[in-house]
Motif scaffolding. Sequence first.
Motif, PDB file in Angstrom:
ATOM      1  N   LYS A  48      68.259 -20.665  23.994  1.00 51.72           N
ATOM      2  CA  LYS A  48      67.825 -19.423  23.370  1.00 51.72           C
ATOM      3  C   LYS A  48      67.434 -18.393  24.427  1.00 51.72           C
ATOM      4  N   LEU A  49      66.807 -18.864  25.493  1.00 50.95           N
ATOM      5  CA  LEU A  49      66.398 -17.959  26.567  1.00 50.95           C
ATOM      6  C   LEU A  49      67.601 -17.318  27.254  1.00 50.95           C
ATOM      7  N   ILE A  50      68.613 -18.126  27.586  1.00 49.46           N
ATOM      8  CA  ILE A  50      69.757 -17.550  28.291  1.00 49.46           C
ATOM      9  C   ILE A  50      70.563 -16.658  27.357  1.00 49.46           C
ATOM     10  N   GLN A  51      70.648 -17.020  26.079  1.00 50.79           N
ATOM     11  CA  GLN A  51      71.331 -16.143  25.135  1.00 50.79           C
ATOM     12  C   GLN A  51      70.584 -14.825  24.986  1.00 50.79           C
ATOM     13  N   GLY A  52      69.244 -14.901  25.007  1.00 48.61           N
ATOM     14  CA  GLY A  52      68.457 -13.678  24.939  1.00 48.61           C
ATOM     15  C   GLY A  52      68.702 -12.771  26.131  1.00 48.61           C
ATOM     16  N   ALA A  53      68.912 -13.360  27.309  1.00 47.84           N
ATOM     17  CA  ALA A  53      69.208 -12.559  28.498  1.00 47.84           C
ATOM     18  C   ALA A  53      70.543 -11.841  28.359  1.00 47.84           C
ATOM     19  N   TYR A  54      71.545 -12.533  27.807  1.00 47.90           N
ATOM     20  CA  TYR A  54      72.833 -11.889  27.565  1.00 47.90           C
ATOM     21  C   TYR A  54      72.709 -10.811  26.487  1.00 47.90           C
ATOM     22  N   ASP A  55      72.033 -11.140  25.387  1.00 44.50           N
ATOM     23  CA  ASP A  55      71.893 -10.175  24.295  1.00 44.50           C
ATOM     24  C   ASP A  55      71.151  -8.923  24.744  1.00 44.50           C
ATOM     25  N   GLY A  56      70.205  -9.090  25.667  1.00 43.64           N
ATOM     26  CA  GLY A  56      69.429  -7.952  26.133  1.00 43.64           C
ATOM     27  C   GLY A  56      70.247  -6.912  26.855  1.00 43.64           C
ATOM     28  N   MET A  57      71.445  -7.297  27.304  1.00 45.34           N
ATOM     29  CA  MET A  57      72.296  -6.350  28.030  1.00 45.34           C
ATOM     30  C   MET A  57      72.989  -5.355  27.113  1.00 45.34           C
ATOM     31  N   TYR A  58      72.942  -5.577  25.803  1.00 39.25           N
ATOM     32  CA  TYR A  58      73.613  -4.646  24.901  1.00 39.25           C
ATOM     33  C   TYR A  58      72.678  -3.475  24.605  1.00 39.25           C
ATOM     34  N   GLU A 142      73.226 -18.896  35.798  1.00 42.44           N
ATOM     35  CA  GLU A 142      73.586 -17.706  35.028  1.00 42.44           C
ATOM     36  C   GLU A 142      72.470 -16.667  35.079  1.00 42.44           C
ATOM     37  N   ALA A 143      71.223 -17.122  34.955  1.00 43.88           N
ATOM     38  CA  ALA A 143      70.095 -16.190  35.026  1.00 43.88           C
ATOM     39  C   ALA A 143      69.975 -15.585  36.421  1.00 43.88           C
ATOM     40  N   SER A 144      70.249 -16.365  37.442  1.00 41.67           N
ATOM     41  CA  SER A 144      70.176 -15.858  38.817  1.00 41.67           C
ATOM     42  C   SER A 144      71.233 -14.787  39.065  1.00 41.67           C
ATOM     43  N   ILE A 145      72.449 -15.002  38.566  1.00 40.92           N
ATOM     44  CA  ILE A 145      73.517 -14.018  38.742  1.00 40.92           C
ATOM     45  C   ILE A 145      73.172 -12.730  38.002  1.00 40.92           C
ATOM     46  N   LEU A 146      72.670 -12.882  36.779  1.00 39.86           N
ATOM     47  CA  LEU A 146      72.289 -11.700  36.011  1.00 39.86           C
ATOM     48  C   LEU A 146      71.183 -10.921  36.716  1.00 39.86           C
ATOM     49  N   LYS A 206      84.574 -14.287  28.896  1.00 39.26           N
ATOM     50  CA  LYS A 206      84.348 -13.603  30.166  1.00 39.26           C
ATOM     51  C   LYS A 206      83.004 -12.875  30.214  1.00 39.26           C
ATOM     52  N   GLY A 207      82.172 -13.077  29.198  1.00 37.80           N
ATOM     53  CA  GLY A 207      80.814 -12.547  29.255  1.00 37.80           C
ATOM     54  C   GLY A 207      79.840 -13.508  29.904  1.00 37.80           C
ATOM     55  N   ILE A 208      80.273 -14.738  30.178  1.00 33.14           N
ATOM     56  CA  ILE A 208      79.424 -15.764  30.779  1.00 33.14           C
ATOM     57  C   ILE A 208      79.459 -15.641  32.301  1.00 33.14           C
ATOM     58  N   MET A 209      78.304 -15.848  32.926  1.00 34.38           N
ATOM     59  CA  MET A 209      78.234 -15.792  34.384  1.00 34.38           C
ATOM     60  C   MET A 209      78.839 -17.060  34.986  1.00 34.38           C
ATOM     61  N   THR A 210      79.884 -16.900  35.775  1.00 35.62           N
ATOM     62  CA  THR A 210      80.599 -18.005  36.391  1.00 35.62           C
ATOM     63  C   THR A 210      80.586 -17.861  37.913  1.00 35.62           C
ATOM     64  N   LYS A 211      81.171 -18.844  38.579  1.00 33.19           N
ATOM     65  CA  LYS A 211      81.315 -18.748  40.039  1.00 33.19           C
ATOM     66  C   LYS A 211      82.102 -17.506  40.421  1.00 33.19           C
ATOM     67  N   GLY A 212      83.113 -17.163  39.622  1.00 29.68           N
ATOM     68  CA  GLY A 212      83.903 -15.987  39.921  1.00 29.68           C
ATOM     69  C   GLY A 212      83.078 -14.716  39.908  1.00 29.68           C
TER      70      GLY A 212
END
Length: 471
Positions: A48-58, A142-146, A206-212
């Motif tokens: 839920k925390l990591i999804q919240g971090a992604y959702d917060g970007m909208y 993912e949180a570190s990349i964001l 492609k919205g997920i933080m990956t190595k790329g």
Amino acid sequence: MKLKIYSLIAVSTVSLALSSCKKDFLDQTPITQVGPDVAFADAAAAEKLIQGAYDGMYNDYHIWDYQTNGDVRSDNAYSGGDNPANFQIDLFTVNSTNGNVLRDWNSLYSDIKNCNLILTNVPNIKDSKLEVNNRRNQILAEASILRAYMYFNLVRLWGSVPLVTKIPSEGADFYPAKASVDAIYAQIISDLEYGAANAQTTSANKGIMTKGVANALLAKVYATKSTPDWAKVSTYCDAVINGGYSLVSNYDFLWDSNHKNNSEAIWEMQYDGWGGKHGNWMPSVLVGTGWKRFNTPTNDLSKAFDNEGDAIRKASSIKFNNVVSEGWSDSYWNKASYPYINKFRADDKSDNYILRLADIMLLKAEALNELSAGGWSSAATIVNTIRNRVGLGATTATDQASMRLAIEKERRLELAFEGHRWFDLLRTNRAVAVMNAQTDGAGANLNYNVTTAKLLFPIPQDEIDKNPNVR
């Protein structure tokens, strides 16, 4: 009582963006933010925390302001519309009370707060499910990349800013002083290196933080630091280029809304329309009838496409309409053939690329050109690959100096309206010269009078009032 710099920013503040518009395009359900009341008890809470971090970007910054800051502030777009805050950004008259500047500061620090909640609490959650397939480290990566991305934007827009990497407890933590630019870049690199080592290798989403994503950002960071490390830029570009990405065959596929999460995308926002969780209102303010839209393409950019014979990318990037019958005026264009940005076409669904392969390939060409006097020849091979996709012949650059300008031009035409141009001009120390040379359609100088003092945003006055340590 002073408000805390790290308090959750109310999403309602984003309405400053279009306060003078005829229609309220931000009349929508507020984006759900993850607050400190979340129970940090199990794997479900971590997800839920990591999804919240992604959702917060909208929010306004990632939906639209990234383009205003990257293209309107450059020679790619005029402010258009009728918003005084955008006018200031366009004309280099920004002051500390500018509403866009405040909301961007708030948005980025709110996103950082969401990442810090994850990085502080997820390591302590005792749930064996987080050890399956290395999920705990993936979430932290993912949180570190964001977080690195948010600070990369902050340092490029403001320079020295507070560096907050934990949840404030009391006292001075609530009123942090500005960190040095070098310290901020050190934290960005540390976060991205952790992300590159621990994130998923690939993702269909492609919205997920990956190595790329981490490698692409590392390449851009090392190219942007005050002293670029071109060897590291080259290395990280190679990691992306060899990481399973490929250019789409048709440039317009990137913008037709039928090829989302394509092979060229490294990171793109995942808009799904107002019927879903994430609608994209940006196309509505860029193109349409009834009122003057924002972020109008410049005469100079249109001429740059024409001078290059670049019909394919121009058609994908700029759309011309006859709007003579509409009751507004414009200082730059004839309304019989008035330009609009064309890269965002499906109202509420168009995705925007934060990172895509062509960007990184051209950065690789830049690194090759800078690493040796003869590197221009190898750089030309990459530049020509990008040009060939849109039916253009080989670059005419024949040495290191001419290749620098060729790459600068290629990046401009390839990446127009994707939020990169201003930051390219900044990192190559070309912003002052390029902007002061700008002319209108009749060839008259626009008199921007840009100086080095105008290259960064001022700290928002609201923030100074809350935290005098950022003066």
